[in-house]
Scaffold this active site. Structure first.
Site, PDB file in Angstrom:
ATOM      1  N   TRP A   1      -6.211   5.498  -7.474  1.00  0.00           N
ATOM      2  CA  TRP A   1      -5.721   5.679  -8.839  1.00  0.00           C
ATOM      3  C   TRP A   1      -5.515   4.294  -9.429  1.00  0.00           C
ATOM      4  O   TRP A   1      -4.821   3.461  -8.850  1.00  0.00           O
ATOM      5  CB  TRP A   1      -4.399   6.450  -8.856  1.00  0.00           C
ATOM      6  N   PHE A  46      -0.184   9.007  -1.942  1.00  0.00           N
ATOM      7  CA  PHE A  46       0.315  10.014  -1.009  1.00  0.00           C
ATOM      8  C   PHE A  46      -0.447  10.007   0.316  1.00  0.00           C
ATOM      9  O   PHE A  46       0.106  10.366   1.357  1.00  0.00           O
ATOM     10  CB  PHE A  46       0.224  11.392  -1.669  1.00  0.00           C
ATOM     11  N   GLU A  47      -1.694   9.574   0.288  1.00  0.00           N
ATOM     12  CA  GLU A  47      -2.522   9.554   1.498  1.00  0.00           C
ATOM     13  C   GLU A  47      -2.343   8.294   2.340  1.00  0.00           C
ATOM     14  O   GLU A  47      -2.865   8.211   3.451  1.00  0.00           O
ATOM     15  CB  GLU A  47      -3.999   9.714   1.123  1.00  0.00           C
ATOM     16  N   LEU A  87      -0.465   2.214  -7.304  1.00  0.00           N
ATOM     17  CA  LEU A  87       0.231   2.276  -8.588  1.00  0.00           C
ATOM     18  C   LEU A  87       0.532   3.750  -8.843  1.00  0.00           C
ATOM     19  O   LEU A  87      -0.374   4.551  -9.055  1.00  0.00           O
ATOM     20  CB  LEU A  87      -0.639   1.695  -9.704  1.00  0.00           C
ATOM     21  N   VAL A  88       1.806   4.104  -8.771  1.00  0.00           N
ATOM     22  CA  VAL A  88       2.244   5.486  -8.964  1.00  0.00           C
ATOM     23  C   VAL A  88       2.897   5.544 -10.342  1.00  0.00           C
ATOM     24  O   VAL A  88       3.998   5.039 -10.524  1.00  0.00           O
ATOM     25  CB  VAL A  88       3.242   5.921  -7.869  1.00  0.00           C
ATOM     26  N   VAL A  89       2.210   6.132 -11.296  1.00  0.00           N
ATOM     27  CA  VAL A  89       2.695   6.093 -12.677  1.00  0.00           C
ATOM     28  C   VAL A  89       3.432   7.370 -13.064  1.00  0.00           C
ATOM     29  O   VAL A  89       3.200   8.441 -12.502  1.00  0.00           O
ATOM     30  CB  VAL A  89       1.550   5.828 -13.683  1.00  0.00           C
ATOM     31  N   ARG A 112       6.812  13.817 -11.262  1.00  0.00           N
ATOM     32  CA  ARG A 112       6.126  13.897  -9.979  1.00  0.00           C
ATOM     33  C   ARG A 112       6.102  12.535  -9.288  1.00  0.00           C
ATOM     34  O   ARG A 112       6.181  12.446  -8.071  1.00  0.00           O
ATOM     35  CB  ARG A 112       4.706  14.420 -10.192  1.00  0.00           C
TER      36      ARG A 112
END
Length: 144
Positions: free
Chosen positions: A13, A47-48, A70-72, A78
């Site tokens: 991502w 997550f992986e 990068l977790v947006v 979520r």
């Protein structure tokens, strides 16, 4: 001196931004004159990362594992659950395998696919990659 052996996992991502962590990591090791070997893996998302980090650490082939993502905030909260699961998973993998696992994962609440955000986070991932390289070097020196 044996080269530092690192597994580097990148979440896909926003890969054009996240990949800059690897660039910064390599730049820092080169500037320090640290011999290194890096193998990279791409995963679909943050997550992986913990499962692959644990599996790679279990091989005994790496001095450290570095994970970048990068977790947006997509407006549904979520990202909070994903970020917490990733950090917890990476810590558990580290404790289980006795191999240092580092997170270069950012969870901005205000990321938008606009040039000013992309530029900021691209530069920030280079910086965080350099910080991770310093941390890996420090832990590796202590372990020797």
């Amino acid at each position: 001196m044996q080269p530092l052996k690192v597994a580097f996992i990148k979440a896909n991502w926003h890969s054009e931004i996240v990949s800059q962590a690897l660039s910064g990591f390599e730049q820092e090791l080169e500037s320090r004159g640290t011999p290194y070997e890096i193998k990279t893996w791409d995963v679909p998302g943050a997550f992986e990362m913990p499962l692959l980090a644990q599996r790679l650490a279990q091989t005994g082939k790496f001095d450290a594992v570095v994970c970048a993502a990068l977790v947006v905030d997509g407006g549904i909260y979520r990202h909070d659950f994903v970020a917490q699961a990733v950090v917890t998973g990476l810590m558990q993998a580290q404790l289980t395998t006795n191999v240092p696992i580092f997170s270069v994962s950012l969870t901005p609440h205000n990321f938008q696919p606009a040039p000013e955000f992309i530029d900021f986070y691209t530069e920030h991932f280079v910086k965080k990659g350099k910080e991770a390289a310093r941390a890996v070097s420090q832990i590796h020196a202590i372990a020797l």
